[in-house]
Write a protein that holds these residues in place. Structure first.
Motif, PDB file in Angstrom:
ATOM      1  N   GLN A   1       0.703  -1.258   0.051  1.00 34.93           N
ATOM      2  CA  GLN A   1       0.002  -0.378   0.056  1.00 34.93           C
ATOM      3  C   GLN A   1       0.971   1.030   0.041  1.00 34.93           C
ATOM      4  OE1 GLN A   1      -3.282  -0.003  -0.111  1.00 34.93           O
ATOM      5  NE2 GLN A   1      -3.418   2.394   0.217  1.00 34.93           N
ATOM      6  N   PHE A   2       1.907   1.225   0.456  1.00 36.82           N
ATOM      7  CA  PHE A   2       2.899   2.640   0.812  1.00 36.82           C
ATOM      8  C   PHE A   2       3.163   2.884  -0.284  1.00 36.82           C
ATOM      9  CE2 PHE A   2       7.355   3.552   1.650  1.00 36.82           C
ATOM     10  CZ  PHE A   2       7.171   4.675   1.926  1.00 36.82           C
ATOM     11  N   SER A   3       3.624   1.468  -1.649  1.00 34.07           N
ATOM     12  CA  SER A   3       4.460   1.793  -2.605  1.00 34.07           C
ATOM     13  C   SER A   3       3.488   2.120  -3.765  1.00 34.07           C
ATOM     14  CB  SER A   3       5.540   0.398  -2.886  1.00 34.07           C
ATOM     15  OG  SER A   3       5.814  -0.561  -1.831  1.00 34.07           O
ATOM     16  N   GLN A   4       2.329   1.749  -3.248  1.00 24.74           N
ATOM     17  CA  GLN A   4       1.449   2.903  -4.414  1.00 24.74           C
ATOM     18  C   GLN A   4       0.697   4.044  -4.128  1.00 24.74           C
ATOM     19  OE1 GLN A   4      -2.833   0.362  -4.166  1.00 24.74           O
ATOM     20  NE2 GLN A   4      -2.771   0.940  -6.349  1.00 24.74           N
ATOM     21  N   GLU A   5       1.247   4.135  -2.871  1.00 27.28           N
ATOM     22  CA  GLU A   5       0.554   5.465  -3.070  1.00 27.28           C
ATOM     23  C   GLU A   5       1.593   6.158  -2.978  1.00 27.28           C
ATOM     24  OE1 GLU A   5      -0.907   6.248   1.324  1.00 27.28           O
ATOM     25  OE2 GLU A   5      -2.088   4.634   1.249  1.00 27.28           O
ATOM     26  N   ILE A   6       2.866   6.044  -3.553  1.00 26.42           N
ATOM     27  CA  ILE A   6       4.294   7.178  -3.468  1.00 26.42           C
ATOM     28  C   ILE A   6       3.856   6.915  -5.482  1.00 26.42           C
ATOM     29  CG2 ILE A   6       6.970   6.846  -4.190  1.00 26.42           C
ATOM     30  CD1 ILE A   6       7.273   5.783  -1.849  1.00 26.42           C
ATOM     31  N   GLY A   7       3.524   6.022  -5.581  1.00 23.83           N
ATOM     32  CA  GLY A   7       3.208   5.168  -7.115  1.00 23.83           C
ATOM     33  C   GLY A   7       1.882   6.993  -7.734  1.00 23.83           C
ATOM     34  N   LEU A   8       0.895   6.448  -6.753  1.00 22.25           N
ATOM     35  CA  LEU A   8      -0.039   7.432  -7.548  1.00 22.25           C
ATOM     36  C   LEU A   8       0.043   8.795  -7.050  1.00 22.25           C
ATOM     37  CD1 LEU A   8      -2.900   5.700  -6.231  1.00 22.25           C
ATOM     38  CD2 LEU A   8      -2.868   5.932  -7.960  1.00 22.25           C
ATOM     39  N   ALA A   9       0.789   9.309  -6.138  1.00 21.44           N
ATOM     40  CA  ALA A   9       1.577  10.790  -5.845  1.00 21.44           C
ATOM     41  C   ALA A   9       1.911  11.901  -7.035  1.00 21.44           C
ATOM     42  CB  ALA A   9       1.759  10.670  -4.033  1.00 21.44           C
ATOM     43  N   SER A  10       2.864   9.843  -8.350  1.00 20.91           N
ATOM     44  CA  SER A  10       3.947  10.546  -8.570  1.00 20.91           C
ATOM     45  C   SER A  10       3.319  11.324 -10.042  1.00 20.91           C
ATOM     46  CB  SER A  10       4.688   9.851  -8.782  1.00 20.91           C
ATOM     47  OG  SER A  10       4.400   8.558 -10.010  1.00 20.91           O
ATOM     48  N   LEU A  11       1.938  10.319 -10.446  1.00 19.74           N
ATOM     49  CA  LEU A  11       0.863  10.385 -11.731  1.00 19.74           C
ATOM     50  C   LEU A  11       0.670  12.515 -12.090  1.00 19.74           C
ATOM     51  CD1 LEU A  11      -1.475   7.252 -12.027  1.00 19.74           C
ATOM     52  CD2 LEU A  11       1.152   7.967 -12.514  1.00 19.74           C
ATOM     53  N   GLY A  12       1.654  12.684 -12.999  1.00 17.77           N
ATOM     54  CA  GLY A  12       1.381  13.654 -13.578  1.00 17.77           C
ATOM     55  C   GLY A  12       2.070  15.151 -11.882  1.00 17.77           C
ATOM     56  N   ALA A  13       2.683  14.861 -11.538  1.00 18.23           N
ATOM     57  CA  ALA A  13       2.958  15.650 -10.318  1.00 18.23           C
ATOM     58  C   ALA A  13       4.283  16.528 -11.815  1.00 18.23           C
ATOM     59  CB  ALA A  13       4.009  14.494  -9.738  1.00 18.23           C
ATOM     60  N   SER A  14       4.195  17.139  -9.866  1.00 15.96           N
ATOM     61  CA  SER A  14       5.162  18.892 -11.281  1.00 15.96           C
ATOM     62  C   SER A  14       6.814  18.182 -11.099  1.00 15.96           C
ATOM     63  CB  SER A  14       5.245  19.363 -10.376  1.00 15.96           C
ATOM     64  OG  SER A  14       5.721  19.854  -9.164  1.00 15.96           O
ATOM     65  N   GLU A  15       7.531  18.765 -12.190  1.00 15.03           N
ATOM     66  CA  GLU A  15       9.362  18.329 -10.970  1.00 15.03           C
ATOM     67  C   GLU A  15       9.419  18.439 -10.299  1.00 15.03           C
ATOM     68  OE1 GLU A  15      11.366  16.683 -13.759  1.00 15.03           O
ATOM     69  OE2 GLU A  15       9.227  16.838 -15.237  1.00 15.03           O
ATOM     70  N   GLU A  16       9.399  19.003  -9.745  1.00 12.79           N
ATOM     71  CA  GLU A  16      10.234  19.690  -8.133  1.00 12.79           C
ATOM     72  C   GLU A  16       8.901  18.224  -7.799  1.00 12.79           C
ATOM     73  OE1 GLU A  16       9.462  23.430  -7.184  1.00 12.79           O
ATOM     74  OE2 GLU A  16       9.490  22.999  -5.407  1.00 12.79           O
ATOM     75  N   ASP A  17       7.788  17.809  -7.260  1.00  8.79           N
ATOM     76  CA  ASP A  17       7.721  16.998  -6.611  1.00  8.79           C
ATOM     77  C   ASP A  17       7.821  16.255  -6.952  1.00  8.79           C
ATOM     78  OD1 ASP A  17       5.898  19.316  -5.196  1.00  8.79           O
ATOM     79  OD2 ASP A  17       3.950  18.851  -6.372  1.00  8.79           O
ATOM     80  N   LEU A  18       8.221  15.759  -8.694  1.00 11.43           N
ATOM     81  CA  LEU A  18       8.541  14.489  -8.839  1.00 11.43           C
ATOM     82  C   LEU A  18       9.596  13.993  -7.988  1.00 11.43           C
ATOM     83  CD1 LEU A  18       7.760  12.347 -11.158  1.00 11.43           C
ATOM     84  CD2 LEU A  18       9.117  11.998 -11.551  1.00 11.43           C
ATOM     85  N   LYS A  19      10.603  14.537  -7.980  1.00 14.19           N
ATOM     86  CA  LYS A  19      11.976  14.679  -7.829  1.00 14.19           C
ATOM     87  C   LYS A  19      12.156  14.899  -6.364  1.00 14.19           C
ATOM     88  CE  LYS A  19      16.792  16.214  -7.498  1.00 14.19           C
ATOM     89  NZ  LYS A  19      16.828  17.128  -6.145  1.00 14.19           N
ATOM     90  N   LYS A  20      11.268  15.481  -5.097  1.00 17.24           N
ATOM     91  CA  LYS A  20      10.731  15.029  -3.823  1.00 17.24           C
ATOM     92  C   LYS A  20      10.413  13.814  -3.760  1.00 17.24           C
ATOM     93  CE  LYS A  20      10.182  19.339  -2.424  1.00 17.24           C
ATOM     94  NZ  LYS A  20       8.841  20.713  -2.214  1.00 17.24           N
ATOM     95  N   LEU A  21       9.253  13.303  -4.835  1.00 16.85           N
ATOM     96  CA  LEU A  21       8.910  11.417  -3.982  1.00 16.85           C
ATOM     97  C   LEU A  21      10.316  10.712  -4.642  1.00 16.85           C
ATOM     98  CD1 LEU A  21       5.779  12.053  -5.536  1.00 16.85           C
ATOM     99  CD2 LEU A  21       5.353  11.430  -3.669  1.00 16.85           C
ATOM    100  N   ALA A  22      10.586  10.285  -5.969  1.00 13.97           N
ATOM    101  CA  ALA A  22      11.092   9.590  -5.896  1.00 13.97           C
ATOM    102  C   ALA A  22      12.993   9.536  -4.722  1.00 13.97           C
ATOM    103  CB  ALA A  22      12.207  10.362  -7.467  1.00 13.97           C
TER     104      ALA A  22
END
Ligand code: NLE
Ligand code: FE2
Length: 352
Positions: free
Chosen positions: A213-234
Protein backbone atom coordinates in the motif's frame (compact mmCIF):
# COMPACT_ATOMS: atom_id res chain seq x y z
CA UNK A 1 -13.51 13.92 -18.41
CA UNK A 2 -11.00 11.48 -19.76
CA UNK A 3 -9.33 11.91 -23.06
CA UNK A 4 -6.51 10.01 -24.63
CA UNK A 5 -3.42 12.04 -25.37
CA UNK A 6 -0.24 10.95 -27.03
CA UNK A 7 2.67 10.20 -24.72
CA UNK A 8 5.24 12.94 -24.84
CA UNK A 9 2.68 15.63 -25.47
CA UNK A 10 1.03 17.78 -22.86
CA UNK A 11 -2.16 16.34 -21.54
CA UNK A 12 -5.14 18.32 -22.76
CA UNK A 13 -7.31 17.50 -19.75
CA UNK A 14 -4.83 18.36 -17.05
CA UNK A 15 -2.30 20.71 -18.56
CA UNK A 16 0.51 18.53 -17.20
CA UNK A 17 2.78 15.93 -18.70
CA UNK A 18 1.41 12.67 -20.08
CA UNK A 19 1.11 9.79 -17.62
CA UNK A 20 -0.27 6.25 -17.89
CA UNK A 21 -4.05 6.10 -17.38
CA UNK A 22 -4.24 2.32 -17.36
CA UNK A 23 -2.02 -0.63 -16.60
CA UNK A 24 -1.66 -1.24 -20.35
CA UNK A 25 -0.06 2.18 -20.77
CA UNK A 26 2.90 0.88 -18.76
CA UNK A 27 4.06 -0.75 -22.01
CA UNK A 28 4.91 2.79 -23.10
CA UNK A 29 6.81 3.61 -19.91
CA UNK A 30 8.78 0.35 -20.10
CA UNK A 31 10.28 1.30 -23.46
CA UNK A 32 11.84 4.55 -22.30
CA UNK A 33 15.02 3.05 -20.87
CA UNK A 34 17.73 5.50 -19.89
CA UNK A 35 20.73 3.22 -20.14
CA UNK A 36 21.30 -0.40 -20.84
CA UNK A 37 23.61 -2.71 -22.74
CA UNK A 38 25.53 -0.53 -25.15
CA UNK A 39 25.08 2.47 -22.85
CA UNK A 40 26.94 0.99 -19.88
CA UNK A 41 29.16 3.40 -17.99
CA UNK A 42 32.87 3.26 -18.69
CA UNK A 43 33.67 2.34 -15.07
CA UNK A 44 31.10 -0.44 -14.96
CA UNK A 45 32.78 -3.84 -14.37
CA UNK A 46 30.98 -5.21 -17.42
CA UNK A 47 32.10 -2.45 -19.75
CA UNK A 48 35.18 -4.15 -21.12
CA UNK A 49 33.67 -7.62 -21.13
CA UNK A 50 32.34 -8.23 -24.61
CA UNK A 51 30.51 -11.43 -23.72
CA UNK A 52 28.78 -9.74 -20.81
CA UNK A 53 27.70 -6.84 -22.96
CA UNK A 54 26.21 -9.15 -25.56
CA UNK A 55 24.29 -11.01 -22.91
CA UNK A 56 22.95 -7.71 -21.61
CA UNK A 57 21.72 -6.81 -25.08
CA UNK A 58 19.77 -10.05 -25.20
CA UNK A 59 18.06 -9.24 -21.88
CA UNK A 60 17.39 -5.73 -23.11
CA UNK A 61 15.62 -6.95 -26.21
CA UNK A 62 13.51 -9.45 -24.29
CA UNK A 63 12.31 -6.73 -21.96
CA UNK A 64 11.56 -4.28 -24.74
CA UNK A 65 9.38 -6.84 -26.49
CA UNK A 66 7.34 -7.65 -23.40
CA UNK A 67 3.71 -6.50 -23.20
CA UNK A 68 1.44 -6.32 -20.17
CA UNK A 69 -0.55 -9.53 -19.66
CA UNK A 70 1.92 -11.86 -21.33
CA UNK A 71 3.68 -14.55 -19.33
CA UNK A 72 7.18 -13.36 -18.40
CA UNK A 73 9.82 -15.21 -20.42
CA UNK A 74 11.74 -17.76 -18.39
CA UNK A 75 15.47 -17.28 -18.53
CA UNK A 76 17.98 -20.04 -18.78
CA UNK A 77 20.83 -18.66 -16.73
CA UNK A 78 24.44 -19.57 -17.51
CA UNK A 79 26.73 -21.43 -15.11
CA UNK A 80 28.63 -18.23 -14.46
CA UNK A 81 25.44 -16.32 -13.62
CA UNK A 82 24.28 -19.08 -11.31
CA UNK A 83 27.64 -19.12 -9.60
CA UNK A 84 27.46 -15.37 -8.96
CA UNK A 85 23.93 -15.77 -7.60
CA UNK A 86 25.02 -18.59 -5.26
CA UNK A 87 27.92 -16.62 -3.80
CA UNK A 88 25.64 -13.66 -3.08
CA UNK A 89 22.78 -15.81 -1.80
CA UNK A 90 24.89 -17.52 0.85
CA UNK A 91 26.41 -14.29 2.09
CA UNK A 92 23.16 -12.31 2.11
CA UNK A 93 21.06 -14.96 3.82
CA UNK A 94 23.49 -14.91 6.73
CA UNK A 95 23.25 -11.13 6.97
CA UNK A 96 19.47 -11.05 6.46
CA UNK A 97 18.95 -13.31 9.44
CA UNK A 98 20.77 -10.81 11.61
CA UNK A 99 19.62 -7.51 10.18
CA UNK A 100 16.43 -7.76 8.08
CA UNK A 101 13.02 -6.83 9.47
CA UNK A 102 10.57 -9.56 10.44
CA UNK A 103 8.11 -9.04 7.57
CA UNK A 104 10.95 -9.45 5.13
CA UNK A 105 12.22 -12.66 6.73
CA UNK A 106 8.79 -14.27 7.01
CA UNK A 107 8.00 -13.58 3.38
CA UNK A 108 11.43 -14.66 2.25
CA UNK A 109 10.75 -18.08 3.78
CA UNK A 110 7.64 -18.27 1.61
CA UNK A 111 9.67 -17.37 -1.48
CA UNK A 112 12.01 -20.25 -0.67
CA UNK A 113 9.08 -22.58 -0.24
CA UNK A 114 6.99 -21.52 -3.24
CA UNK A 115 9.13 -19.68 -5.78
CA UNK A 116 12.28 -21.72 -6.25
CA UNK A 117 14.52 -19.50 -4.16
CA UNK A 118 17.73 -21.32 -3.23
CA UNK A 119 21.44 -20.84 -3.55
CA UNK A 120 21.45 -23.19 -6.54
CA UNK A 121 18.62 -21.61 -8.48
CA UNK A 122 17.82 -18.14 -9.76
CA UNK A 123 14.05 -17.74 -9.39
CA UNK A 124 11.86 -16.79 -12.36
CA UNK A 125 9.80 -13.59 -12.33
CA UNK A 126 6.73 -15.38 -13.64
CA UNK A 127 6.64 -17.65 -10.57
CA UNK A 128 6.92 -14.66 -8.25
CA UNK A 129 4.11 -12.86 -10.05
CA UNK A 130 1.81 -15.82 -9.39
CA UNK A 131 2.90 -15.99 -5.78
CA UNK A 132 2.20 -12.29 -5.18
CA UNK A 133 -1.36 -12.69 -6.39
CA UNK A 134 -2.07 -15.30 -3.74
CA UNK A 135 -1.80 -19.03 -3.80
CA UNK A 136 -3.65 -22.06 -2.59
CA UNK A 137 -2.12 -25.09 -0.96
CA UNK A 138 -3.88 -28.41 -0.55
CA UNK A 139 -4.07 -29.59 3.05
CA UNK A 140 -6.02 -32.76 2.43
CA UNK A 141 -8.70 -34.16 0.13
CA UNK A 142 -11.35 -31.56 1.09
CA UNK A 143 -9.27 -28.83 2.54
CA UNK A 144 -7.07 -26.17 1.12
CA UNK A 145 -5.45 -23.07 2.46
CA UNK A 146 -5.63 -19.91 0.41
CA UNK A 147 -2.99 -17.37 1.18
CA UNK A 148 -3.81 -13.94 -0.24
CA UNK A 149 -0.86 -11.71 -0.95
CA UNK A 150 -0.97 -8.21 -2.45
CA UNK A 151 -1.61 -8.54 -6.17
CA UNK A 152 1.65 -6.75 -6.88
CA UNK A 153 3.05 -7.71 -10.27
CA UNK A 154 6.47 -7.60 -11.75
CA UNK A 155 7.36 -7.06 -15.39
CA UNK A 156 10.73 -7.16 -17.11
CA UNK A 157 12.62 -3.95 -17.85
CA UNK A 158 15.85 -3.40 -19.78
CA UNK A 159 17.54 -1.10 -17.25
CA UNK A 160 17.02 2.21 -15.50
CA UNK A 161 13.83 4.12 -16.31
CA UNK A 162 13.28 7.78 -15.44
CA UNK A 163 11.92 8.22 -11.92
CA UNK A 164 8.65 9.36 -13.47
CA UNK A 165 8.15 6.22 -15.54
CA UNK A 166 9.36 3.94 -12.76
CA UNK A 167 7.12 5.40 -10.05
CA UNK A 168 4.13 5.34 -12.40
CA UNK A 169 4.36 1.54 -12.35
CA UNK A 170 3.88 1.51 -8.58
CA UNK A 171 0.58 3.34 -8.98
CA UNK A 172 -0.71 0.18 -10.70
CA UNK A 173 1.03 -2.18 -8.28
CA UNK A 174 3.53 -3.01 -10.96
CA UNK A 175 7.22 -3.23 -10.25
CA UNK A 176 9.68 -3.01 -13.14
CA UNK A 177 12.29 -5.74 -12.70
CA UNK A 178 15.58 -6.36 -14.46
CA UNK A 179 16.37 -9.97 -15.37
CA UNK A 180 20.11 -9.77 -16.05
CA UNK A 181 22.71 -10.68 -13.43
CA UNK A 182 25.41 -8.26 -12.25
CA UNK A 183 28.96 -8.79 -13.48
CA UNK A 184 30.76 -11.50 -11.52
CA UNK A 185 33.71 -9.21 -10.74
CA UNK A 186 31.77 -7.32 -8.07
CA UNK A 187 29.12 -9.52 -6.44
CA UNK A 188 28.57 -7.52 -3.24
CA UNK A 189 27.78 -4.12 -4.70
CA UNK A 190 26.46 -2.91 -8.04
CA UNK A 191 25.49 0.65 -8.94
CA UNK A 192 22.72 -0.57 -11.24
CA UNK A 193 19.69 -2.62 -10.39
CA UNK A 194 20.06 -6.24 -11.53
CA UNK A 195 17.97 -9.35 -10.93
CA UNK A 196 19.85 -10.17 -7.73
CA UNK A 197 18.86 -6.79 -6.35
CA UNK A 198 15.21 -7.27 -7.37
CA UNK A 199 14.92 -10.85 -6.16
CA UNK A 200 16.98 -10.67 -2.98
CA UNK A 201 16.10 -7.09 -2.07
CA UNK A 202 12.60 -6.22 -3.25
CA UNK A 203 10.39 -9.24 -3.77
CA UNK A 204 9.76 -10.38 -0.20
CA UNK A 205 8.21 -7.11 0.94
CA UNK A 206 5.86 -6.82 -2.01
CA UNK A 207 4.05 -9.71 -0.34
CA UNK A 208 3.36 -7.51 2.71
CA UNK A 209 0.02 -5.62 2.47
CA UNK A 210 1.13 -2.49 4.33
CA UNK A 211 4.31 -2.21 2.36
CA UNK A 212 2.44 -2.75 -0.91
CA UNK A 213 0.00 0.00 0.00
CA UNK A 214 2.80 2.39 0.91
CA UNK A 215 4.49 1.68 -2.43
CA UNK A 216 1.33 2.22 -4.43
CA UNK A 217 0.64 5.53 -2.70
CA UNK A 218 4.02 6.92 -3.72
CA UNK A 219 3.17 5.84 -7.26
CA UNK A 220 -0.27 7.45 -7.27
CA UNK A 221 1.14 10.70 -5.91
CA UNK A 222 3.67 10.76 -8.75
CA UNK A 223 1.16 10.67 -11.63
CA UNK A 224 1.27 14.02 -13.36
CA UNK A 225 3.25 15.59 -10.49
CA UNK A 226 5.30 18.72 -11.19
CA UNK A 227 9.03 18.23 -11.81
CA UNK A 228 9.80 19.55 -8.36
CA UNK A 229 7.32 17.28 -6.60
CA UNK A 230 8.43 14.32 -8.65
CA UNK A 231 12.00 14.75 -7.53
CA UNK A 232 10.84 14.83 -3.90
CA UNK A 233 8.78 11.66 -4.33
CA UNK A 234 11.71 9.89 -6.00
CA UNK A 235 13.91 10.83 -3.04
CA UNK A 236 11.30 9.58 -0.56
CA UNK A 237 11.06 6.34 -2.53
CA UNK A 238 14.85 6.04 -2.52
CA UNK A 239 15.32 6.49 1.23
CA UNK A 240 12.45 4.20 2.16
CA UNK A 241 11.89 1.39 -0.33
CA UNK A 242 15.54 1.28 -1.40
CA UNK A 243 17.46 2.26 1.73
CA UNK A 244 15.02 2.42 4.64
CA UNK A 245 15.44 1.04 8.15
CA UNK A 246 13.05 0.51 11.01
CA UNK A 247 13.53 0.43 14.73
CA UNK A 248 11.56 -1.28 17.43
CA UNK A 249 9.58 0.86 19.84
CA UNK A 250 12.41 1.18 22.29
CA UNK A 251 14.93 2.61 19.86
CA UNK A 252 14.46 6.15 21.14
CA UNK A 253 14.58 5.24 24.77
CA UNK A 254 17.57 6.60 26.71
CA UNK A 255 18.70 3.03 27.30
CA UNK A 256 19.07 2.29 23.65
CA UNK A 257 19.89 5.67 22.23
CA UNK A 258 23.58 4.96 22.37
CA UNK A 259 23.33 1.39 21.22
CA UNK A 260 25.14 0.44 18.04
CA UNK A 261 23.27 0.50 14.76
CA UNK A 262 22.89 -3.26 14.66
CA UNK A 263 21.19 -3.26 18.07
CA UNK A 264 18.83 -0.44 17.21
CA UNK A 265 17.73 -1.01 13.64
CA UNK A 266 16.24 -3.58 11.31
CA UNK A 267 16.60 -3.11 7.60
CA UNK A 268 13.82 -3.14 5.03
CA UNK A 269 15.36 -1.19 2.11
CA UNK A 270 16.08 -3.35 -0.94
CA UNK A 271 19.30 -1.57 -1.89
CA UNK A 272 20.74 -2.59 1.47
CA UNK A 273 19.25 -6.08 1.56
CA UNK A 274 20.76 -6.91 -1.85
CA UNK A 275 24.24 -5.54 -1.18
CA UNK A 276 26.36 -7.33 1.40
CA UNK A 277 28.86 -4.48 1.22
CA UNK A 278 26.47 -1.62 1.91
CA UNK A 279 24.36 -3.58 4.40
CA UNK A 280 27.42 -4.18 6.55
CA UNK A 281 28.47 -0.58 6.11
CA UNK A 282 25.07 0.65 7.30
CA UNK A 283 24.54 -1.54 10.35
CA UNK A 284 27.93 -2.85 11.39
CA UNK A 285 29.74 0.46 11.16
CA UNK A 286 28.81 3.86 12.47
CA UNK A 287 26.78 5.14 9.51
CA UNK A 288 24.47 8.09 10.12
CA UNK A 289 20.88 6.93 10.61
CA UNK A 290 18.25 9.57 11.31
CA UNK A 291 14.49 9.71 11.75
CA UNK A 292 12.49 9.60 8.52
CA UNK A 293 10.89 13.01 8.26
CA UNK A 294 9.85 13.84 4.67
CA UNK A 295 10.87 17.52 4.89
CA UNK A 296 14.34 16.43 5.92
CA UNK A 297 14.58 13.39 3.62
CA UNK A 298 13.92 15.40 0.45
CA UNK A 299 17.02 17.49 1.20
CA UNK A 300 19.23 14.41 1.05
CA UNK A 301 21.11 13.63 -2.14
CA UNK A 302 20.52 10.18 -3.66
CA UNK A 303 23.91 8.67 -4.47
CA UNK A 304 23.92 6.19 -7.33
CA UNK A 305 27.45 4.82 -7.55
CA UNK A 306 28.57 4.86 -3.92
CA UNK A 307 27.20 4.03 -0.47
CA UNK A 308 24.72 6.59 0.88
CA UNK A 309 26.03 9.17 3.33
CA UNK A 310 22.91 8.92 5.52
CA UNK A 311 19.99 6.54 6.04
CA UNK A 312 16.54 7.09 7.53
CA UNK A 313 14.33 5.05 9.83
CA UNK A 314 10.70 4.85 10.93
CA UNK A 315 9.24 2.68 13.66
CA UNK A 316 7.23 0.73 11.13
CA UNK A 317 5.55 0.94 7.71
CA UNK A 318 2.52 2.60 9.23
CA UNK A 319 4.58 5.53 10.38
CA UNK A 320 6.21 5.82 6.97
CA UNK A 321 2.80 5.79 5.36
CA UNK A 322 1.29 8.41 7.65
CA UNK A 323 4.21 10.75 7.12
CA UNK A 324 4.11 10.21 3.39
CA UNK A 325 0.37 10.97 3.28
CA UNK A 326 0.77 14.19 5.24
CA UNK A 327 3.51 15.22 2.88
CA UNK A 328 1.73 14.35 -0.37
CA UNK A 329 -1.52 15.97 0.80
CA UNK A 330 0.31 19.26 0.58
CA UNK A 331 1.41 18.65 -3.00
CA UNK A 332 -0.85 20.45 -5.39
CA UNK A 333 -2.04 18.98 -8.67
CA UNK A 334 -4.75 20.61 -10.76
CA UNK A 335 -6.60 17.29 -10.78
CA UNK A 336 -7.35 14.30 -8.58
CA UNK A 337 -6.46 10.75 -9.55
CA UNK A 338 -8.59 7.88 -8.38
CA UNK A 339 -7.36 4.33 -8.82
CA UNK A 340 -9.95 1.81 -9.93
CA UNK A 341 -8.80 -1.69 -8.94
CA UNK A 342 -11.46 -3.43 -11.05
CA UNK A 343 -10.24 -1.96 -14.30
CA UNK A 344 -6.66 -1.25 -13.18
CA UNK A 345 -6.93 2.26 -14.47
CA UNK A 346 -7.04 5.73 -12.97
CA UNK A 347 -9.82 8.22 -13.29
CA UNK A 348 -8.68 11.80 -13.60
CA UNK A 349 -11.06 14.27 -12.03
CA UNK A 350 -10.94 17.98 -12.36
CA UNK A 351 -9.98 19.76 -9.15
CA UNK A 352 -10.96 23.34 -9.88
N1 NLE B 1 23.65 -1.37 -4.65
C1 NLE B 1 22.62 -2.37 -4.80
C2 NLE B 1 23.26 -3.76 -4.89
O1 NLE B 1 24.47 -3.87 -4.99
O2 NLE B 1 22.54 -4.75 -4.85
C3 NLE B 1 21.76 -2.10 -6.01
C4 NLE B 1 21.01 -0.80 -5.91
C5 NLE B 1 20.07 -0.55 -7.08
C6 NLE B 1 19.27 0.70 -6.89
FE1 FE2 C 1 15.50 -1.20 -6.42
Amino acid sequence: KEQYTEPGSDDATTGSEWFPKSIYDLDICAKRVIMYGAGLDADHPGFKDKEYRERRMMFGELALQYKHGEPIPRIEYTDSERKTWGVIYRKLRELHKKYACKQFLDNFDLLERHCGYSENNIPQLEDICKFLKGFSRSLGPNESLFSAKTGFRVRPVAGYLSARDFLAGLAYRVFFCTQYVRHHADPFYTPEPDTVHELMGHMALFADPDFAQFSQEIGLASLGASEEDLKKLATLYFFSIEFGLSSDDAADSPMKEHGSNNERFKVYGAGLLSSAGELQHAVEGSATIIRFDPDRVVEQECLITTFQSAYFYTRNFEEAQQKLRMFTNNMKRPFIVRYNPYTESVEVLNNS
